[in-house]
Design a protein around this motif. Structure first.
Motif, PDB file in Angstrom:
ATOM      1  N   TYR A 260      -9.533  10.792   4.902  1.00  0.00           N
ATOM      2  CA  TYR A 260      -9.514   9.699   3.923  1.00  0.00           C
ATOM      3  C   TYR A 260      -8.103   9.123   3.777  1.00  0.00           C
ATOM      4  CZ  TYR A 260     -10.435   7.112  -0.372  1.00  0.00           C
ATOM      5  OH  TYR A 260     -10.550   6.116  -1.305  1.00  0.00           O
ATOM      6  N   VAL A 261      -7.125  10.011   3.640  1.00  0.00           N
ATOM      7  CA  VAL A 261      -5.741   9.569   3.426  1.00  0.00           C
ATOM      8  C   VAL A 261      -5.234   8.809   4.653  1.00  0.00           C
ATOM      9  CG1 VAL A 261      -3.352  10.383   3.150  1.00  0.00           C
ATOM     10  CG2 VAL A 261      -5.158  11.356   1.743  1.00  0.00           C
ATOM     11  N   VAL A 262      -5.472   9.339   5.836  1.00  0.00           N
ATOM     12  CA  VAL A 262      -4.965   8.657   7.042  1.00  0.00           C
ATOM     13  C   VAL A 262      -5.624   7.282   7.173  1.00  0.00           C
ATOM     14  CG1 VAL A 262      -4.643   8.775   9.542  1.00  0.00           C
ATOM     15  CG2 VAL A 262      -4.485  10.865   8.188  1.00  0.00           C
ATOM     16  N   SER A 263      -6.928   7.196   6.936  1.00  0.00           N
ATOM     17  CA  SER A 263      -7.607   5.894   7.020  1.00  0.00           C
ATOM     18  C   SER A 263      -7.026   4.921   6.001  1.00  0.00           C
ATOM     19  CB  SER A 263      -9.112   6.023   6.736  1.00  0.00           C
ATOM     20  OG  SER A 263      -9.644   7.114   7.398  1.00  0.00           O
ATOM     21  N   TYR A 264      -6.801   5.424   4.799  1.00  0.00           N
ATOM     22  CA  TYR A 264      -6.293   4.593   3.709  1.00  0.00           C
ATOM     23  C   TYR A 264      -4.899   4.054   4.055  1.00  0.00           C
ATOM     24  CZ  TYR A 264      -5.438   3.461  -1.287  1.00  0.00           C
ATOM     25  OH  TYR A 264      -5.180   2.840  -2.480  1.00  0.00           O
ATOM     26  N   VAL A 265      -4.039   4.947   4.516  1.00  0.00           N
ATOM     27  CA  VAL A 265      -2.665   4.549   4.847  1.00  0.00           C
ATOM     28  C   VAL A 265      -2.677   3.564   6.016  1.00  0.00           C
ATOM     29  CG1 VAL A 265      -0.473   5.417   5.788  1.00  0.00           C
ATOM     30  CG2 VAL A 265      -1.564   6.591   3.873  1.00  0.00           C
ATOM     31  N   LYS A 266      -3.531   3.828   6.982  1.00  0.00           N
ATOM     32  CA  LYS A 266      -3.622   2.926   8.135  1.00  0.00           C
ATOM     33  C   LYS A 266      -4.043   1.522   7.674  1.00  0.00           C
ATOM     34  CE  LYS A 266      -5.709   3.014  12.677  1.00  0.00           C
ATOM     35  NZ  LYS A 266      -4.633   2.758  13.611  1.00  0.00           N
ATOM     36  N   ALA A 267      -4.957   1.465   6.703  1.00  0.00           N
ATOM     37  CA  ALA A 267      -5.450   0.173   6.223  1.00  0.00           C
ATOM     38  C   ALA A 267      -4.422  -0.534   5.325  1.00  0.00           C
ATOM     39  CB  ALA A 267      -6.762   0.374   5.472  1.00  0.00           C
ATOM     40  N   LYS A 268      -3.756   0.229   4.467  1.00  0.00           N
ATOM     41  CA  LYS A 268      -2.880  -0.400   3.459  1.00  0.00           C
ATOM     42  C   LYS A 268      -1.441  -0.578   3.924  1.00  0.00           C
ATOM     43  CE  LYS A 268      -5.761  -0.192  -0.147  1.00  0.00           C
ATOM     44  NZ  LYS A 268      -6.316  -1.288  -0.849  1.00  0.00           N
ATOM     45  N   CYS A 269      -1.025   0.184   4.928  1.00  0.00           N
ATOM     46  CA  CYS A 269       0.413   0.224   5.259  1.00  0.00           C
ATOM     47  C   CYS A 269       0.681  -0.222   6.692  1.00  0.00           C
ATOM     48  CB  CYS A 269       0.956   1.632   5.053  1.00  0.00           C
ATOM     49  SG  CYS A 269       0.756   2.263   3.392  1.00  0.00           S
ATOM     50  N   SER A 270      -0.049  -1.196   7.187  1.00  0.00           N
ATOM     51  CA  SER A 270       0.147  -1.552   8.604  1.00  0.00           C
ATOM     52  C   SER A 270       1.581  -2.041   8.850  1.00  0.00           C
ATOM     53  CB  SER A 270      -0.883  -2.578   9.049  1.00  0.00           C
ATOM     54  OG  SER A 270      -0.813  -3.695   8.201  1.00  0.00           O
ATOM     55  N   GLY A 271       2.126  -2.837   7.904  1.00  0.00           N
ATOM     56  CA  GLY A 271       3.499  -3.335   8.050  1.00  0.00           C
ATOM     57  C   GLY A 271       4.501  -2.188   8.055  1.00  0.00           C
ATOM     58  N   GLU A 272       4.328  -1.261   7.119  1.00  0.00           N
ATOM     59  CA  GLU A 272       5.252  -0.119   7.009  1.00  0.00           C
ATOM     60  C   GLU A 272       5.200   0.740   8.274  1.00  0.00           C
ATOM     61  OE1 GLU A 272       3.205  -1.139   4.673  1.00  0.00           O
ATOM     62  OE2 GLU A 272       4.465  -1.508   2.919  1.00  0.00           O
ATOM     63  N   LEU A 273       3.981   0.967   8.765  1.00  0.00           N
ATOM     64  CA  LEU A 273       3.825   1.822   9.944  1.00  0.00           C
ATOM     65  C   LEU A 273       4.490   1.175  11.157  1.00  0.00           C
ATOM     66  CD1 LEU A 273       0.167   3.036   9.334  1.00  0.00           C
ATOM     67  CD2 LEU A 273       2.262   4.375   9.081  1.00  0.00           C
ATOM     68  N   LYS A 274       4.453  -0.153  11.189  1.00  0.00           N
ATOM     69  CA  LYS A 274       5.098  -0.874  12.282  1.00  0.00           C
ATOM     70  C   LYS A 274       6.617  -0.690  12.212  1.00  0.00           C
ATOM     71  CE  LYS A 274       4.616  -5.372  14.206  1.00  0.00           C
ATOM     72  NZ  LYS A 274       4.184  -6.718  13.870  1.00  0.00           N
ATOM     73  N   VAL A 275       7.157  -0.860  11.003  1.00  0.00           N
ATOM     74  CA  VAL A 275       8.602  -0.654  10.811  1.00  0.00           C
ATOM     75  C   VAL A 275       8.991   0.752  11.270  1.00  0.00           C
ATOM     76  CG1 VAL A 275      10.372  -0.336   9.023  1.00  0.00           C
ATOM     77  CG2 VAL A 275       8.851  -2.323   8.924  1.00  0.00           C
ATOM     78  N   LEU A 276       8.122   1.721  10.958  1.00  0.00           N
ATOM     79  CA  LEU A 276       8.427   3.125  11.249  1.00  0.00           C
ATOM     80  C   LEU A 276       8.045   3.518  12.679  1.00  0.00           C
ATOM     81  CD1 LEU A 276       7.113   4.493   7.846  1.00  0.00           C
ATOM     82  CD2 LEU A 276       9.500   4.481   8.582  1.00  0.00           C
ATOM     83  N   LYS A 277       7.465   2.599  13.405  1.00  0.00           N
ATOM     84  CA  LYS A 277       6.977   2.854  14.772  1.00  0.00           C
ATOM     85  C   LYS A 277       6.039   4.065  14.789  1.00  0.00           C
ATOM     86  CE  LYS A 277      11.020   0.881  17.052  1.00  0.00           C
ATOM     87  NZ  LYS A 277      11.935   0.681  15.904  1.00  0.00           N
ATOM     88  N   ALA A 278       5.193   4.122  13.780  1.00  0.00           N
ATOM     89  CA  ALA A 278       4.235   5.229  13.657  1.00  0.00           C
ATOM     90  C   ALA A 278       2.840   4.696  13.962  1.00  0.00           C
ATOM     91  CB  ALA A 278       4.296   5.815  12.259  1.00  0.00           C
TER      92      ALA A 278
END
Ligand code: AMO
Length: 441
Positions: A260-278
């Motif tokens: 649930y958490v990974v799906s949620y973060v993937k959906a809500k934090c796409s910009g952040e994950l890009k910055v972090l190259k994650a």
């Protein structure tokens, strides 16, 4: 800097990220920090950063008023400014948009040279960064990590609410150790000695006899002597405890929560994950489940001999990490002697207990299990671990009030965020980390 401007009636109309080329011609007010200044003679540029994004502020010198130019002359990196201006679509600018200012307020100054360059263009080692943590947090990665942290917690609360858990707060000043005595921080408590809580273990167990399903998100304190990338002296743990559940139930619940958490973060934090190259992948349930014995076998085959009964050493964790890169998996059926006194030994084979760890690569993210809910057995286990039942009398007394069978776990928030943001050091995922060597800032 002497005379700063006053905020007066200026209020933000937009975050930088909200300004789009379609808004060309509109007048907006933005606030933020000067990230870069470029002077091409006839034209000057300021890169203004707020907590969301950046925007280019462009000043054509000939067209600007003397007051405005005077302000611009004073600016240095990390000054706090307000800018009122017109939006202009400009393809070559970041996000295809720039701001032509009519008025600028200088609201805060910064002393130069700065301790750190928050644009991240000049690399600095972690110690330097942590010493100037506030400047460091202004880097896009800093902002991104703690937005992920925020969304992880939202997801956790959302999920546990859905599973019928009640959020509680237990004391952080305690009288007895819960996770073994070595790592306690003593505090002076009036005329007595007390300790900072290492975990909410005993209280969360007691509360299952009232609220049945409880959870807590809080900081805990351990005097960890070792200097590792995954241990700190103050960390945040997400703890749950549930009546009428066993190890299998809480393992399944944790697995569901992680998905649930990974799906949620993937959906809500796409910009952040890009910055972090994650590049996050939602893990598929069920996660691999090993027994402790199977793990010892895996390690022995690869040259790491772990004496039965002992915890897995760092050398073993490294091997497990290599075998499971960026992967969640469980280790079950631990030797009873390797786990704390409150974990329930198995009925069919008491040398083993109903404990588990959740791993991610070489990182232990969580541990938990079924608890002992028979008072006599708990006393026996306390004694066999060299603890005095007398020190636990208040806890033991609760077992005389009707204690349900129960189980739970503790999930390290900072380690989970470390995994999600692909950081190599837990300190990056704590605003102001505390460890053997660091108590400031
Ligand atoms: P444990 O001691 O395994 O279990 O802690 C639970 C989780 O908390 C995190 N953690 C830490 N993170 C950073 N620095 C530290 N020094 C540190 N110590 C622990 C880890 C770990 O998996 N009461 C039990 C949990 C339970 O059975 O419910 C407990 O405290 O991610």
């Amino acid at each position: 800097m002497e005379d700063l401007d006053r905020l007066e009636d200026w209020r933000r109309t937009h975050y930088t990220s909200e300004i789009t080329p379609e808004m060309a011609g509109e007048t907006v007010t933005v606030f933020g920090w000067v990230h870069a200044i470029r002077d091409l003679g006839g034209i000057k540029f300021i890169l203004l950063a707020d907590r969301e994004e950046t925007i280019q502020v462009t000043i054509p010198v000939k067209k600007a008023s003397p007051e405005l130019l005077e302000k611009i002359e004073k600016l240095k990196k990390q000054y706090v400014v307000g800018v009122k201006g017109k939006v202009r679509a400009y393809e070559k600018a970041h996000r295809g948009v720039e701001l032509i200012p009519s008025e600028i307020k200088i609201l805060g100054a910064a002393e130069h040279p700065l301790d750190l360059d928050p644009t991240g263009r000049i690399p600095a080692d972690l110690d330097v960064r942590l010493n100037a943590r506030i400047l460091d947090l202004r880097r896009p990665e800093g902002l991104a990590i703690f937005r992920v942290n925020h969304h992880v917690l939202r997801a956790v609360r959302d999920f546990l609410e859905g599973e019928g858990f009640l959020e509680v707060q237990t004391p952080k000043i305690i009288a007895t150790a819960t996770e073994g005595g070595a790592a306690l921080f003593p505090v002076v408590y009036f005329d007595r000695e007390a300790f900072l809580a290492q975990s909410p273990q005993l209280y969360k167990e007691q509360l299952t006899s009232v609220f049945e399903r409880v959870y807590e998100v809080a900081s805990y304190f351990r005097a960890e002597e070792s200097r590792t990338v995954r241990h700190v002296a103050e960390f945040v743990s997400i703890d749950i405890e549930a009546a009428f559940m066993n190890v299998e139930d809480v393992v399944n619940l944790l697995e569901k929560l992680i998905v649930y958490v990974v799906s949620y973060v993937k959906a809500k934090c796409s910009g952040e994950l890009k910055v972090l190259k994650a590049d996050l992948k939602v893990p598929a349930a069920p996660f691999k489940r090993y027994t402790y014995d199977e793990v010892l076998g895996l390690l022995a085959d690869r040259g790491v001999k772990v004496p039965w009964g002992e915890d897995i050493p760092t050398s073993g964790l490294r091997v497990l990490g290599d075998l499971h890169p960026e992967t969640y998996y469980f280790i079950l059926d631990w030797p009873t002697e390797s786990k704390p006194f409150y974990i329930k030994p198995r009925d069919d084979s008491p040398k083993l207990c109903e404990a588990f760890d959740l791993m991610y690569g070489m990182l232990e993210l969580a541990s938990g299990g079924t608890r002992i809910h028979s008072k006599d057995l708990l006393v026996e286990r306390l004694k066999s671990q060299g603890l005095t039942p007398e020190s636990f009398k208040h806890h033991l007394r609760v077992f005389d009030y009707g204690m349900p069978p129960h189980a739970g776990w503790g999930l390290g928030l900072n380690r989970l965020v470390m995994a999600l943001t692909r950081r190599g050091n837990i300190r990056e995922c704590i605003l102001f980390p505390r460890d053997r060597d660091r108590l400031t800032p």
